[in-house]
Design an enzyme around this catalytic site. Structure first.
Site, mmCIF file in Angstrom:
data_model
loop_
_atom_site.group_PDB
_atom_site.id
_atom_site.type_symbol
_atom_site.label_atom_id
_atom_site.label_comp_id
_atom_site.label_asym_id
_atom_site.label_seq_id
_atom_site.Cartn_x
_atom_site.Cartn_y
_atom_site.Cartn_z
ATOM 1 N N ASN A 74 -21.801 -5.490 -6.337
ATOM 2 C CA ASN A 74 -22.336 -6.776 -6.782
ATOM 3 C C ASN A 74 -22.207 -7.884 -6.052
ATOM 4 O OD1 ASN A 74 -19.686 -7.306 -7.658
ATOM 5 N ND2 ASN A 74 -20.037 -7.529 -9.739
ATOM 6 N N ILE A 97 -21.693 -2.200 -11.624
ATOM 7 C CA ILE A 97 -21.357 -1.033 -12.237
ATOM 8 C C ILE A 97 -21.524 -1.105 -13.723
ATOM 9 C CG2 ILE A 97 -20.177 0.232 -10.353
ATOM 10 C CD1 ILE A 97 -17.554 -0.819 -12.101
ATOM 11 N N SER A 116 -3.765 2.939 -8.033
ATOM 12 C CA SER A 116 -2.747 2.124 -7.208
ATOM 13 C C SER A 116 -1.519 2.424 -7.690
ATOM 14 C CB SER A 116 -3.055 0.667 -7.829
ATOM 15 O OG SER A 116 -1.852 -0.411 -7.355
ATOM 16 N N ALA A 117 -0.300 2.406 -6.589
ATOM 17 C CA ALA A 117 0.873 2.417 -7.080
ATOM 18 C C ALA A 117 1.460 1.670 -8.361
ATOM 19 C CB ALA A 117 1.920 2.042 -5.828
ATOM 20 N N TYR A 121 -4.352 -5.960 -14.870
ATOM 21 C CA TYR A 121 -4.972 -5.249 -13.709
ATOM 22 C C TYR A 121 -4.379 -3.815 -13.378
ATOM 23 C CZ TYR A 121 -5.581 -3.276 -8.834
ATOM 24 O OH TYR A 121 -5.693 -2.586 -8.096
ATOM 25 N N LYS A 136 -5.880 0.135 -14.132
ATOM 26 C CA LYS A 136 -6.143 1.148 -13.522
ATOM 27 C C LYS A 136 -5.172 2.390 -14.397
ATOM 28 C CE LYS A 136 -7.810 -0.556 -9.687
ATOM 29 N NZ LYS A 136 -8.981 -0.059 -9.266
ATOM 30 N N ASN A 157 0.362 -0.256 -0.262
ATOM 31 C CA ASN A 157 0.007 -1.518 0.178
ATOM 32 C C ASN A 157 -0.950 -1.316 1.350
ATOM 33 O OD1 ASN A 157 2.319 -2.005 -1.656
ATOM 34 N ND2 ASN A 157 1.925 -3.934 -1.206
ATOM 35 N N ASN A 185 -1.802 -12.006 -1.408
ATOM 36 C CA ASN A 185 -0.969 -10.785 -0.967
ATOM 37 C C ASN A 185 -0.389 -11.416 0.379
ATOM 38 O OD1 ASN A 185 -3.583 -9.021 -2.216
ATOM 39 N ND2 ASN A 185 -1.640 -8.574 -2.982
HETATM 40 P P1 NAD Z 1 -12.321 -5.828 -2.409
HETATM 41 O O1 NAD Z 1 -12.420 -6.753 -3.622
HETATM 42 O O2 NAD Z 1 -12.352 -5.973 -1.226
HETATM 43 O O3 NAD Z 1 -13.470 -4.684 -3.018
HETATM 44 C C1 NAD Z 1 -13.887 -4.386 -4.186
HETATM 45 C C2 NAD Z 1 -15.514 -4.411 -4.262
HETATM 46 O O4 NAD Z 1 -15.984 -4.012 -5.385
HETATM 47 C C3 NAD Z 1 -15.895 -5.801 -3.661
HETATM 48 O O5 NAD Z 1 -16.876 -5.699 -2.542
HETATM 49 C C4 NAD Z 1 -16.684 -6.428 -5.099
HETATM 50 O O6 NAD Z 1 -17.728 -7.078 -4.825
HETATM 51 C C5 NAD Z 1 -17.128 -4.883 -5.597
HETATM 52 N N1 NAD Z 1 -17.072 -5.083 -7.046
HETATM 53 C C6 NAD Z 1 -16.243 -5.685 -8.120
HETATM 54 N N2 NAD Z 1 -16.559 -5.492 -9.247
HETATM 55 C C7 NAD Z 1 -17.844 -5.079 -9.271
HETATM 56 C C8 NAD Z 1 -18.648 -4.564 -10.278
HETATM 57 N N3 NAD Z 1 -18.642 -4.763 -11.532
HETATM 58 N N4 NAD Z 1 -19.818 -3.885 -9.746
HETATM 59 C C9 NAD Z 1 -20.055 -3.403 -8.377
HETATM 60 N N5 NAD Z 1 -19.265 -3.888 -7.509
HETATM 61 C C10 NAD Z 1 -18.019 -4.755 -7.915
HETATM 62 O O7 NAD Z 1 -10.856 -4.975 -2.787
HETATM 63 P P2 NAD Z 1 -10.273 -3.949 -2.067
HETATM 64 O O8 NAD Z 1 -9.099 -4.317 -1.539
HETATM 65 O O9 NAD Z 1 -11.391 -3.279 -1.074
HETATM 66 O O10 NAD Z 1 -10.068 -2.719 -3.263
HETATM 67 C C11 NAD Z 1 -10.903 -1.619 -3.578
HETATM 68 C C12 NAD Z 1 -10.374 -1.060 -4.658
HETATM 69 O O11 NAD Z 1 -8.915 -0.395 -4.299
HETATM 70 C C13 NAD Z 1 -10.240 -1.819 -5.756
HETATM 71 O O12 NAD Z 1 -10.651 -0.903 -7.063
HETATM 72 C C14 NAD Z 1 -8.850 -2.002 -5.842
HETATM 73 O O13 NAD Z 1 -8.264 -2.373 -7.128
HETATM 74 C C15 NAD Z 1 -8.027 -0.742 -5.508
HETATM 75 N N6 NAD Z 1 -6.757 -1.168 -4.930
HETATM 76 C C16 NAD Z 1 -6.727 -2.120 -4.005
HETATM 77 C C17 NAD Z 1 -5.445 -2.308 -3.303
HETATM 78 C C18 NAD Z 1 -5.066 -3.248 -2.271
HETATM 79 O O14 NAD Z 1 -4.062 -3.641 -1.915
HETATM 80 N N7 NAD Z 1 -6.130 -4.055 -1.627
HETATM 81 C C19 NAD Z 1 -4.181 -1.626 -3.925
HETATM 82 C C20 NAD Z 1 -4.513 -0.496 -4.693
HETATM 83 C C21 NAD Z 1 -5.756 -0.288 -5.226
HETATM 84 C C1 WQD Z 2 4.432 -7.654 -1.034
HETATM 85 C C2 WQD Z 2 5.567 -8.463 -0.969
HETATM 86 C C3 WQD Z 2 6.026 -9.929 -2.553
HETATM 87 C C4 WQD Z 2 3.181 -12.736 -1.208
HETATM 88 C C5 WQD Z 2 -0.145 -6.308 -5.056
HETATM 89 C C6 WQD Z 2 -0.458 -5.531 -6.537
HETATM 90 C C7 WQD Z 2 -0.751 -4.121 -6.461
HETATM 91 C C8 WQD Z 2 -1.639 -3.747 -5.258
HETATM 92 C C9 WQD Z 2 -1.139 -4.150 -3.995
HETATM 93 C C10 WQD Z 2 -3.724 -3.567 -6.187
HETATM 94 C C11 WQD Z 2 6.324 -8.181 -2.341
HETATM 95 C C12 WQD Z 2 6.171 -10.712 -1.021
HETATM 96 C C13 WQD Z 2 4.047 -11.964 -1.159
HETATM 97 C C14 WQD Z 2 3.744 -14.129 -0.480
HETATM 98 C C15 WQD Z 2 5.897 -13.028 -0.449
HETATM 99 N N1 WQD Z 2 -3.010 -4.027 -5.413
HETATM 100 N N2 WQD Z 2 5.277 -11.708 -0.985
HETATM 101 N N3 WQD Z 2 5.046 -13.951 -0.390
HETATM 102 O O1 WQD Z 2 2.839 -7.205 -4.993
HETATM 103 O O2 WQD Z 2 3.392 -5.145 -3.665
HETATM 104 O O3 WQD Z 2 1.259 -5.534 -4.874
HETATM 105 O O4 WQD Z 2 -0.941 -5.602 -4.294
HETATM 106 O O5 WQD Z 2 -3.520 -2.367 -6.572
HETATM 107 O O6 WQD Z 2 -1.279 -3.696 -7.677
HETATM 108 O O7 WQD Z 2 0.564 -5.872 -7.418
HETATM 109 O O8 WQD Z 2 1.841 -6.848 -2.786
HETATM 110 O O9 WQD Z 2 1.107 -8.191 -0.797
HETATM 111 O O10 WQD Z 2 1.422 -9.577 -3.267
HETATM 112 O O11 WQD Z 2 3.476 -8.277 -1.940
HETATM 113 O O12 WQD Z 2 6.919 -12.923 -0.165
HETATM 114 O O13 WQD Z 2 3.114 -15.213 -0.274
HETATM 115 O O14 WQD Z 2 5.465 -9.601 -0.409
HETATM 116 O O15 WQD Z 2 7.106 -10.605 -3.334
HETATM 117 O O16 WQD Z 2 7.782 -8.180 -2.255
HETATM 118 P P1 WQD Z 2 2.426 -6.369 -4.120
HETATM 119 P P2 WQD Z 2 1.899 -8.257 -2.200
#
Ligand code: NAD
Ligand code: WQD
Length: 340
Positions: free
Chosen positions: A32, A59, A124-125, A149, A153, A179, A199
């Site tokens: 979207n 979705i 996600s972890a 969030y 998951k 990560n 992040n």
């Molecule tokens: P992102 O935001 O770049 O990608 C997510 C995409 O989903 C985006 O393009 C957004 O436009 C689309 N989207 C959101 N809601 C939607 C909806 N209702 N319908 C259709 N499209 C929709 O994020 P990402 O980092 O690429 O993450 C992808 C997936 O991985 C997510 O589910 C996220 O929760 C999961 N994840 C990400 C991380 C991370 O650190 N990046 C870690 C663990 C899990």
């Molecule tokens: C990493 C480390 C912070 C920013 C998050 C979500 C997790 C997953 C990945 C999707 C930590 C430190 C961060 C800053 C800092 N996403 N930090 N200064 O918290 O491990 O995980 O993203 O599923 O669900 O919780 O990742 O990159 O935010 O942080 O010192 O400006 O960096 O404290 O130790 P995190 P992060």
């Protein structure tokens, strides 16, 4: 193999597309664009030399999904669509449960109705909460999540398990990412956060680029190697290849749901990451120690052995590649996908 990629225009999705196309899969993106840009699709086309099939839609929109599944016969779904900002999820929990959980209900309904019963889900972890022991293996308890969030998951994983149990021949792989960082080595696609990044890695990138003045290191009094938080950073291209391994596994696995960690197994502190990035960009980074961020845990890193054994996947790209590729993307695209 024709694969629906929800959220395919986003950070991880765009990297998955490159690997899928290069491996001969036929992806169709459904996104979207709530957190992505069409430009990422143009960049994927530039890298692969192939046209990306893209449908803009949500979705949660049952009608749009009906149209999509009527137009295509998908062998599998890579389900990445979702909202992912932890802090925002605390402020807007219903938005997160609606988008992530309700959105997945709608998707599974459409899949069931059209007999597409194979799905790889972006978990996600974070589902492990504050881990009991390190490294974290898949047998560790899940559900002790600390924000909506993370809970979304966890709930989706439970729902996928229930759906698989109730649906003969359904196959589900939940990939628990640690990560993800870095960018494609071409420098053409990468993470493009809106506003101030939440992040660590995107924040570091923007400090290096001079867009942000100084990084706050959230806490230096944890029980870790240097007092700063420890995480398992993995290259997004490795992560994308993990999705390929999962898609290939769907055809061979028993019906049901299996969860797999995708991480390197190496824990790295905030300061270690900062110093590796300084080496990659060739300049010192301004940072200061700040209070701990609420909800953060001291350390989190994967036991990656099940992924190796079961998927035949392990991370191959090191910290230097993560930092150099992230820096190439950042320095050549200072405004992300927006025109400078
Ligand atoms: P992102 O935001 O770049 O990608 C997510 C995409 O989903 C985006 O393009 C957004 O436009 C689309 N989207 C959101 N809601 C939607 C909806 N209702 N319908 C259709 N499209 C929709 O994020 P990402 O980092 O690429 O993450 C992808 C997936 O991985 C997510 O589910 C996220 O929760 C999961 N994840 C990400 C991380 C991370 O650190 N990046 C870690 C663990 C899990
Ligand atoms: C990493 C480390 C912070 C920013 C998050 C979500 C997790 C997953 C990945 C999707 C930590 C430190 C961060 C800053 C800092 N996403 N930090 N200064 O918290 O491990 O995980 O993203 O599923 O669900 O919780 O990742 O990159 O935010 O942080 O010192 O400006 O960096 O404290 O130790 P995190 P992060």
């Amino acid at each position: 193999m024709k694969v629906l990629v929800t959220g395919g225009a986003g950070y991880i999705g765009s990297h998955c597309l490159v690997e899928l196309i290069q491996a001969g899969f036929e992806p169709v993106v459904f996104d979207n664009l709530s957190n992505a840009s069409r430009e990422s699709m143009a960049r994927v086309e530039q890298i692969t030399g192939q046209t990306v099939s893209f449908v803009q839609g949500d979705i949660r929109d049952a009608q749009a999904l009906e149209g999509l599944f009527t137009a295509h016969r998908f062998d599998a779904v890579l389900h990445l669509a979702g909202l992912k900002a932890v802090g925002e999820s605390v402020a807007k929990p219903l938005t997160y449960y609606d988008n992530n959980v309700v959105g997945t209900v709608r998707l599974l309904e459409a899949m069931t109705a059209h007999g597409c019963l194979n799905i790889v889900f972006s978990s996600s972890a974070t589902v492990y909460g504050d881990p009991q022991t390190l490294p974290i293996d898949e047998a560790q308890p899940v559900g002790g999540t600390t924000n909506p969030y993370g809970t979304s998951k966890y709930q989706i994983e439970r729902m996928l398990g229930d759906w698989a149990a109730a649906t003969a021949s359904a196959r589900v792989i939940a990939l628990r990412y640690f990560n993800p960082v870095g960018a494609h080595p071409s420098g053409l696609i990468g993470e493009d956060p809106q506003g101030i990044p939440n992040n660590l890695m995107p924040y570091v990138q923007q400090v290096a680029a001079g867009k942000l003045a100084c990084l706050s290191v959230f806490g230096d009094d944890y029980d870790t190697i240097d007092g700063t938080g420890v995480r398992d950073y993995l290259h997004v291209v490795d992560l994308a290849r993990g999705h390929l391994a999962a898609l290939n596994k769907l055809a061979q696995m028993d019906p049901g749901k299996t969860a797999v960690n995708l991480g390197t197994g190496n824990g790295l502190s905030v300061l270690q990451l900062i110093h590796a990035f300084e080496a990659a960009c060739g300049a010192p980074l301004a940072y200061k120690v700040a209070p701990r961020r609420p909800g953060d845990i001291a350390a989190c890193y994967a036991d990656p052995r099940f992924a190796q054994r079961w998927l035949g996947w392990s991370a191959t790209l090191d910290l230097t590649a993560m930092c150099e590729d992230a820096w190439r993307w950042q320095s050549t695209n200072p405004s992300g996908y927006s025109p400078a």
